[in-house]
Write a protein that holds these residues in place. Sequence first.
Motif, PDB file in Angstrom:
ATOM      1  N   TYR A 114      -6.999   7.673  -1.172  1.00 43.14           N
ATOM      2  CA  TYR A 114      -7.873   6.537  -1.413  1.00 43.14           C
ATOM      3  C   TYR A 114      -7.243   5.333  -1.585  1.00 43.14           C
ATOM      4  N   PHE A 115      -5.997   5.182  -1.939  1.00 45.23           N
ATOM      5  CA  PHE A 115      -4.972   4.290  -2.095  1.00 45.23           C
ATOM      6  C   PHE A 115      -4.149   3.894  -0.859  1.00 45.23           C
ATOM      7  N   ALA A 116      -4.558   4.654   0.198  1.00 41.00           N
ATOM      8  CA  ALA A 116      -3.842   4.370   1.525  1.00 41.00           C
ATOM      9  C   ALA A 116      -4.501   3.670   2.442  1.00 41.00           C
ATOM     10  N   ARG A 117      -4.837   4.274   3.710  1.00 41.83           N
ATOM     11  CA  ARG A 117      -5.676   3.252   4.595  1.00 41.83           C
ATOM     12  C   ARG A 117      -7.064   2.958   4.109  1.00 41.83           C
TER      13      ARG A 117
ATOM     14  N   VAL B 186      -0.776   3.734  -9.311  1.00 38.35           N
ATOM     15  CA  VAL B 186      -0.300   5.008  -8.146  1.00 38.35           C
ATOM     16  C   VAL B 186      -1.335   6.426  -8.091  1.00 38.35           C
ATOM     17  N   GLU B 187      -1.722   6.408  -6.851  1.00 37.44           N
ATOM     18  CA  GLU B 187      -2.453   7.410  -6.511  1.00 37.44           C
ATOM     19  C   GLU B 187      -1.456   8.883  -5.890  1.00 37.44           C
ATOM     20  N   MET B 188      -1.706  10.069  -6.426  1.00 38.53           N
ATOM     21  CA  MET B 188      -0.952  11.095  -5.968  1.00 38.53           C
ATOM     22  C   MET B 188      -1.785  12.172  -5.746  1.00 38.53           C
ATOM     23  N   GLY B 189      -1.490  13.244  -4.799  1.00 38.46           N
ATOM     24  CA  GLY B 189      -2.530  14.278  -4.647  1.00 38.46           C
ATOM     25  C   GLY B 189      -1.675  15.389  -4.247  1.00 38.46           C
TER      26      GLY B 189
ATOM     27  N   ILE C 240       0.859  -1.100   0.159  1.00 41.31           N
ATOM     28  CA  ILE C 240       0.043   0.093  -0.162  1.00 41.31           C
ATOM     29  C   ILE C 240       0.855   1.108  -0.160  1.00 41.31           C
ATOM     30  N   GLY C 241       2.086   1.293   0.925  1.00 45.29           N
ATOM     31  CA  GLY C 241       2.700   2.368   0.915  1.00 45.29           C
ATOM     32  C   GLY C 241       3.435   2.568  -0.378  1.00 45.29           C
ATOM     33  N   MET C 242       3.593   1.594  -1.520  1.00 42.42           N
ATOM     34  CA  MET C 242       4.287   1.717  -2.913  1.00 42.42           C
ATOM     35  C   MET C 242       3.498   2.422  -3.842  1.00 42.42           C
ATOM     36  N   ILE C 243       2.057   2.606  -3.541  1.00 42.15           N
ATOM     37  CA  ILE C 243       0.955   2.819  -4.724  1.00 42.15           C
ATOM     38  C   ILE C 243       0.389   4.194  -4.220  1.00 42.15           C
ATOM     39  N   HIS C 244       0.773   5.019  -3.402  1.00 43.93           N
ATOM     40  CA  HIS C 244       0.233   6.076  -2.961  1.00 43.93           C
ATOM     41  C   HIS C 244       1.192   7.167  -2.667  1.00 43.93           C
TER      42      HIS C 244
END
Length: 709
Positions: free
Chosen positions: A268-271, A256-259, A25-29
Amino acid sequence: MTMISEANKAKARALTARLTLEEKIGMIHGAALFHTAPVERLGIPAMTFDDGPMGVRADTHDDDWAPLHNTRDSVTYLPSGSAVASTWNPALARLTGETLGQEARGRGKDVILGPSINIKRSPLCGRNFEYMSEDPLLTAVQGTAIIDGVQESDVAACPKHFAANNQETDRLDVDESIGERALREIYLPAFRAAVQQGGALTIMGAYNLVNGTQCCESEELLDRILRDEWGFDGLVVSDWSAVKNTEASAKVGLDVEMGVTPNFDDYYFARPLLEAVRDGRVSEADVDRKVEHVLAVMDALNMLGDARAERKAGSYATLAHAQAALDVARESIVLLKNSAGVLPLDEHGTKRLLIIGANADRIHSLGGGSAVIKAVHEISPLLGINGMLGGNVDITYAEGYWAPQVNQDDTWQEDSLENSAQDATAEAERTRRLRDEALALAREFAASGDPIIFIGGLNHDYDLEARDRTAMDLPYGQDALIDALLDIDPDAVLVFVAGSPVAMPWEPKASTIVWNWYNGMESGTALAETLFGRVEPSGHLPETFPMTLDDCPAHAIGTFGLEGHVDYTEGIYVGYRHYSTNDVPVRFCFGHGLTYTTFDYTDLRVREADGDLLVEFHVRNTGARPGKAVPQVYLGLEGTGEDRPRYELKGFTKVALEPGERRQVTVRMPRADALRYWSERMHGFCVAPAAAILVGESVGDLRLHAHIG
């Protein structure tokens, strides 16, 4: 061409199997504004992204947009996407990419967010200056060359924004109704070329919706087309804050989600994604696929294991890169009109010169949104002209109209999530005073026969991410100033620095018009050299300059700039495809560009070899000066049984010729590609049985004709 290999994929699968769900999860946001989280126990670094298409953006803090450094992140400011397209020179597009890639790697970046390859649908789009063209082929050729150049430096290019990000108004939520033929022929081909010809390792998903679905949730775009049909096996990153729904985006090919906000654990791609997997709403296999894409790109960039010792180091803010910016700028300037032969100006015979206009004394690297650059330097037109002419010419400068020096503040990125409106505060009295002062000087110079140069146009209060223009009119009262100036001196040289077409109601009165774009750190140098004949102009327009906004098909037939929903009713009839087919007069046509010489085209011959069409002809320089011709090949498809544009660009080249020199030119194109079209009857691509072939210097100046069938 950099590609993802089977070995890269195998390593990615093996590493993914060793990761915990939390590490995946840490690698995709975003764990920061521009990077993901590393997995230090396995030697997996963070993936670091950075803007943008005109140079590597200055560093910010991980959790806010304030500048991080003083001088260490100053970089080369490259010509805009429109300028690169205007060169019609793939070698210079590749040079742009090489420079951008070397600078990104030198700054420690893994992915550079560019090139911007959306189609210019309307002159009002705020990001048109970043984009290349209204034509998919020109965009594809130049964009692919940039990608190829970037990825030579172990940096991933990230063509954006997939797909159809054609307006800034309501950019996060606007729903675009686009027919499949228009998508396939106009809005998707440059992305297809980026993947299949450029080998792009990453792609950015767009903010907007297409046909009712958010681009970053679209199974049609991200899976069926991008991955299954085109074979893309790289990484798809969201535009910053483009993800709206955890499950919808997790189940498609977005990786990957960035913001733009610092609440990274709430992305959304984190917790929320971690909880969705634990609850069984999202499969961990979906997460694994995303992580594998990230790791495969990392391995292709020599970011993992022992390969890190072999990764290229890069460099930035070098003299060689400044020279590259100058080389591109020189070939991008478009001589729109020179009917009285005023240009080139006589460098040695000129004793006095009047320069009028705020854009003469403004720089543009400091604004535009995510394209903002912390440039090592930027040569303004006034500096470039003064610096070149030295002390032998008495140069007088008059501001002429009031316009601010745009200097983007640090908070714009978060503010950009809200729709904004142009500040209409008038500076009427100041503008009148400056105009009167400039016109008084113009009368004096015109009376003595000394040349006058006006340098105006737009700036990044108008060419700006997150805001569309509301009209094509020049701001700051420039039209009144230009009109009065031409009454005094119809041979005043008019120069425009801008990223989008402007209305030119005074154009019939003007003899001399030059278009300069946002042309990078050496813009003023290139302009000075061109005006005084040290460099021959060779830029050609990558888009149509319409007479009025009402003539533009996005406004006359479809809708543009609305909140909520826009309709691409014009279909494939974008830009010159509309104007040429429907005989709509334009101010300056697609492909137009003059030089200080002339060219003759003869002896057209079309033949086939190895499945390719070879369009052969002779070009001769018929003038007294050297120059670069830009032969353009257009096809009119026949026998399809469906309505088609009269002309479509299918090939081009650029050739340098000395005075009197004659050369055979060959433009080669795969026959299947040249005759390819999307059939609405067959709901797929077909090949036309016949076509007219036309060759010339623009879509409005086609000189040679042939036919194949």
